[in-house]
Write a protein that holds these residues in place. Sequence first.
Motif, PDB file in Angstrom:
ATOM      1  N   ARG A 297       0.867  -1.187   0.000  1.00 49.22           N
ATOM      2  CA  ARG A 297       0.000   0.000   0.000  1.00 49.22           C
ATOM      3  C   ARG A 297       0.901   1.234   0.000  1.00 49.22           C
ATOM      4  NH1 ARG A 297      -5.387  -1.154   1.978  1.00 49.22           N
ATOM      5  NH2 ARG A 297      -5.518   0.974   2.745  1.00 49.22           N
ATOM      6  N   PHE A 298       0.802   2.030  -1.057  1.00 50.03           N
ATOM      7  CA  PHE A 298       1.694   3.171  -1.216  1.00 50.03           C
ATOM      8  C   PHE A 298       1.344   4.332  -0.288  1.00 50.03           C
ATOM      9  CE2 PHE A 298       1.620   1.248  -5.588  1.00 50.03           C
ATOM     10  CZ  PHE A 298       2.885   0.686  -5.505  1.00 50.03           C
ATOM     11  N   TYR A 299       0.061   4.526  -0.050  1.00 44.43           N
ATOM     12  CA  TYR A 299      -0.378   5.690   0.730  1.00 44.43           C
ATOM     13  C   TYR A 299      -1.115   5.229   1.989  1.00 44.43           C
ATOM     14  CZ  TYR A 299       0.525   8.048  -3.713  1.00 44.43           C
ATOM     15  OH  TYR A 299       1.101   8.515  -4.878  1.00 44.43           O
ATOM     16  N   ASP A 300      -0.510   4.317   2.711  1.00 45.66           N
ATOM     17  CA  ASP A 300      -1.175   3.709   3.851  1.00 45.66           C
ATOM     18  C   ASP A 300      -1.548   4.755   4.907  1.00 45.66           C
ATOM     19  OD1 ASP A 300      -2.096   1.347   5.298  1.00 45.66           O
ATOM     20  OD2 ASP A 300      -0.466   1.807   6.687  1.00 45.66           O
ATOM     21  N   GLU A 301      -0.607   5.627   5.267  1.00 46.33           N
ATOM     22  CA  GLU A 301      -0.901   6.617   6.313  1.00 46.33           C
ATOM     23  C   GLU A 301      -1.909   7.648   5.821  1.00 46.33           C
ATOM     24  OE1 GLU A 301       1.458   9.183   9.764  1.00 46.33           O
ATOM     25  OE2 GLU A 301       2.555   8.392   8.035  1.00 46.33           O
ATOM     26  N   ALA A 302      -1.830   7.998   4.541  1.00 46.11           N
ATOM     27  CA  ALA A 302      -2.810   8.931   3.986  1.00 46.11           C
ATOM     28  C   ALA A 302      -4.214   8.346   4.070  1.00 46.11           C
ATOM     29  CB  ALA A 302      -2.461   9.257   2.533  1.00 46.11           C
ATOM     30  N   GLU A 303      -4.343   7.063   3.774  1.00 43.72           N
ATOM     31  CA  GLU A 303      -5.654   6.426   3.833  1.00 43.72           C
ATOM     32  C   GLU A 303      -6.144   6.299   5.268  1.00 43.72           C
ATOM     33  OE1 GLU A 303      -6.774   3.509   0.754  1.00 43.72           O
ATOM     34  OE2 GLU A 303      -4.613   3.167   0.553  1.00 43.72           O
ATOM     35  N   GLN A 304      -5.228   6.183   6.206  1.00 39.46           N
ATOM     36  CA  GLN A 304      -5.637   6.181   7.608  1.00 39.46           C
ATOM     37  C   GLN A 304      -6.250   7.529   7.980  1.00 39.46           C
ATOM     38  OE1 GLN A 304      -2.628   4.738  10.387  1.00 39.46           O
ATOM     39  NE2 GLN A 304      -1.718   3.474   8.765  1.00 39.46           N
ATOM     40  N   VAL A 305      -5.688   8.609   7.431  1.00 45.57           N
ATOM     41  CA  VAL A 305      -6.247   9.945   7.674  1.00 45.57           C
ATOM     42  C   VAL A 305      -7.623  10.057   7.022  1.00 45.57           C
ATOM     43  CG1 VAL A 305      -5.958  12.417   7.229  1.00 45.57           C
ATOM     44  CG2 VAL A 305      -3.979  11.030   7.898  1.00 45.57           C
ATOM     45  N   PHE A 306      -7.754   9.588   5.770  1.00 43.24           N
ATOM     46  CA  PHE A 306      -9.047   9.658   5.089  1.00 43.24           C
ATOM     47  C   PHE A 306     -10.117   8.888   5.851  1.00 43.24           C
ATOM     48  CE2 PHE A 306      -6.771  10.113   0.732  1.00 43.24           C
ATOM     49  CZ  PHE A 306      -6.534  11.453   1.009  1.00 43.24           C
ATOM     50  N   ALA A 307      -9.727   7.798   6.492  1.00 39.64           N
ATOM     51  CA  ALA A 307     -10.689   6.987   7.236  1.00 39.64           C
ATOM     52  C   ALA A 307     -11.281   7.738   8.428  1.00 39.64           C
ATOM     53  CB  ALA A 307     -10.031   5.694   7.715  1.00 39.64           C
ATOM     54  N   ARG A 308     -10.609   8.784   8.876  1.00 39.45           N
ATOM     55  CA  ARG A 308     -11.098   9.572  10.019  1.00 39.45           C
ATOM     56  C   ARG A 308     -11.989  10.735   9.583  1.00 39.45           C
ATOM     57  NH1 ARG A 308      -7.753   8.499  14.461  1.00 39.45           N
ATOM     58  NH2 ARG A 308      -9.298   9.702  15.633  1.00 39.45           N
ATOM     59  N   VAL A 309     -12.133  10.918   8.270  1.00 37.14           N
ATOM     60  CA  VAL A 309     -12.917  12.048   7.759  1.00 37.14           C
ATOM     61  C   VAL A 309     -14.365  11.615   7.553  1.00 37.14           C
ATOM     62  CG1 VAL A 309     -13.154  13.757   5.920  1.00 37.14           C
ATOM     63  CG2 VAL A 309     -10.871  12.960   6.595  1.00 37.14           C
ATOM     64  N   PRO A 310     -15.334  12.270   8.176  1.00 34.59           N
ATOM     65  CA  PRO A 310     -16.742  11.920   7.958  1.00 34.59           C
ATOM     66  C   PRO A 310     -17.181  12.305   6.546  1.00 34.59           C
ATOM     67  CG  PRO A 310     -16.570  13.891   9.310  1.00 34.59           C
ATOM     68  CD  PRO A 310     -15.176  13.361   9.155  1.00 34.59           C
ATOM     69  N   ARG A 311     -18.034  11.495   5.948  1.00 35.61           N
ATOM     70  CA  ARG A 311     -18.490  11.746   4.581  1.00 35.61           C
ATOM     71  C   ARG A 311     -19.693  12.682   4.608  1.00 35.61           C
ATOM     72  NH1 ARG A 311     -17.099   6.784   0.594  1.00 35.61           N
ATOM     73  NH2 ARG A 311     -15.175   6.093   1.617  1.00 35.61           N
ATOM     74  N   ARG A 312     -19.397  13.974   4.763  1.00 38.19           N
ATOM     75  CA  ARG A 312     -20.461  14.969   4.864  1.00 38.19           C
ATOM     76  C   ARG A 312     -20.993  15.391   3.508  1.00 38.19           C
ATOM     77  NH1 ARG A 312     -16.223  18.107   8.623  1.00 38.19           N
ATOM     78  NH2 ARG A 312     -16.698  17.168  10.644  1.00 38.19           N
ATOM     79  N   SER A 313     -20.218  15.183   2.457  1.00 36.17           N
ATOM     80  CA  SER A 313     -20.607  15.614   1.120  1.00 36.17           C
ATOM     81  C   SER A 313     -19.879  14.752   0.105  1.00 36.17           C
ATOM     82  CB  SER A 313     -20.247  17.088   0.917  1.00 36.17           C
ATOM     83  OG  SER A 313     -18.863  17.242   0.692  1.00 36.17           O
ATOM     84  N   PRO A 314     -20.147  14.909  -1.178  1.00 34.26           N
ATOM     85  CA  PRO A 314     -19.391  14.153  -2.192  1.00 34.26           C
ATOM     86  C   PRO A 314     -17.907  14.457  -2.173  1.00 34.26           C
ATOM     87  CG  PRO A 314     -21.418  15.013  -3.136  1.00 34.26           C
ATOM     88  CD  PRO A 314     -21.284  15.630  -1.780  1.00 34.26           C
ATOM     89  N   SER A 315     -17.518  15.625  -1.649  1.00 36.17           N
ATOM     90  CA  SER A 315     -16.110  16.006  -1.591  1.00 36.17           C
ATOM     91  C   SER A 315     -15.469  15.511  -0.300  1.00 36.17           C
ATOM     92  CB  SER A 315     -15.970  17.528  -1.685  1.00 36.17           C
ATOM     93  OG  SER A 315     -14.634  17.920  -1.481  1.00 36.17           O
ATOM     94  N   ILE A 316     -14.226  15.072  -0.383  1.00 37.28           N
ATOM     95  CA  ILE A 316     -13.514  14.608   0.810  1.00 37.28           C
ATOM     96  C   ILE A 316     -13.324  15.750   1.790  1.00 37.28           C
ATOM     97  CG2 ILE A 316     -11.319  13.660   1.658  1.00 37.28           C
ATOM     98  CD1 ILE A 316     -11.095  12.085  -0.919  1.00 37.28           C
ATOM     99  N   VAL A 317     -13.049  16.939   1.278  1.00 33.12           N
ATOM    100  CA  VAL A 317     -12.836  18.120   2.125  1.00 33.12           C
ATOM    101  C   VAL A 317     -14.019  19.060   1.976  1.00 33.12           C
ATOM    102  CG1 VAL A 317     -11.360  20.114   2.589  1.00 33.12           C
ATOM    103  CG2 VAL A 317     -10.333  17.937   1.902  1.00 33.12           C
TER     104      VAL A 317
END
Length: 440
Positions: A318-338
Amino acid sequence: MVEEPSGQQAGTQPRKRRRSAAKGVSYEIVLPKYVQPKVLESGKTGFYWVLPTVYKKAGCPWRSCTLGENLSQNELDIAAEACMVRLNEWRENRNRQAPEVRSLEEGHFRFGTVGWLLDYYVTSDAFIERVAEPSRADYLQIFKRVSMLRSLTSGVRYGDVHVREFAVLTAIAVYHLFSDTGKLRTAEKVIIYCETAWARMQPLFPHLFRRDVPNPWSGVTKKRREKKTKGHVGRKPVYQFAWGAVEKGRPELAAAAVLAFEFLMRPSSISAGYAEWSNYRSPAAPDKFKVRHRKNGGEVDHPLEAKILFNDKWKTVRFYDEAEQVFARVPRRSPSIVSKRNGALYGDGTLLSQEVREMADQLGMPEFTIDKARHGGMTELEESELTEGQGKALSTHRSSAYRLYAKETEKRVLTATKRRFGISENEESPSESKPKKPRK
């Protein structure tokens, strides 16, 4: 101004669809605006928010997105509302800019004057098709300042001067009104933007321009300006900020920093919602993250993992393992990640950058910015000794501007020096005096 679609497509007559919530149980669902259902092969009902064609033709960057499967009425309403908020924000910004695009000031300039020329240019296809939407407000501001500026000798507004009477000396005078007050960057924009406007409009109205010098702005000599070099931050500070922001309850800011560093996204693309959940490990590409770039329309499928042969065994890396760990903590409030906490996008402007700086101050990292995170990612590409073509493939750069992002770090200089003297990473002396051992 874009008119609201009418009829059934616009959702004025909400349609109802019957689907099974459980075996033997069915109920009616009221479809929100622009939502369409589809029965999937699995037997489940998928819901999709579809952008009307009228908005696509008007330049809206959003497209259809998947809302989910077998959603309840409440879940469907919440998912669709996030898409509608994004569309309404785009419509409001477009309508708010429309009067400004139509005229540079209250009351039009006379035909054939500089003000009229610039006013006509910003409504032409030459401007709309060639100038990206995020940059248009800057053009309008510069043109308005030039048109309203008054001559120090005659007191006449430069916007009231006829195009044929606007000579090289006049352009030089306008330039010095900005540069002599220390606004060198603004003065440079005046030359670049106005020279482009003259060049685009001259073929359309050749009788309005001087025959000896059709474009007076080409005769202006710019002053030398010491350009500041933007700083950068490395991988460790980026994730120090990211996990600090997560602990502070702002995971969206953590994701923004990671997107800028790892996936080389511009802050304007992030705040405008160009990093979408639907493109992150989508069903069509479960091992990739499709990143879109707003400025040049580029797209790149970043591989998130790959199978690599280690000691005669295939291993998934997995190339972006830590990045994906951060994404996993982001609630899906909208179609956009941010997005903001209410699901709305940060939109144009510097709000996202400001909030990142404020969070950095709280974490004791006053030098950290989202812009530096992106420049750090670009620098890491060069430190990894990628070719320019490989770097451009990852960042979707299409011009030589790519070379300006990577900083001249100590690591790059040391690597270059070692290569100059023929020293590899596993050697302590030049290859000429110490021949390499043959590989077994």
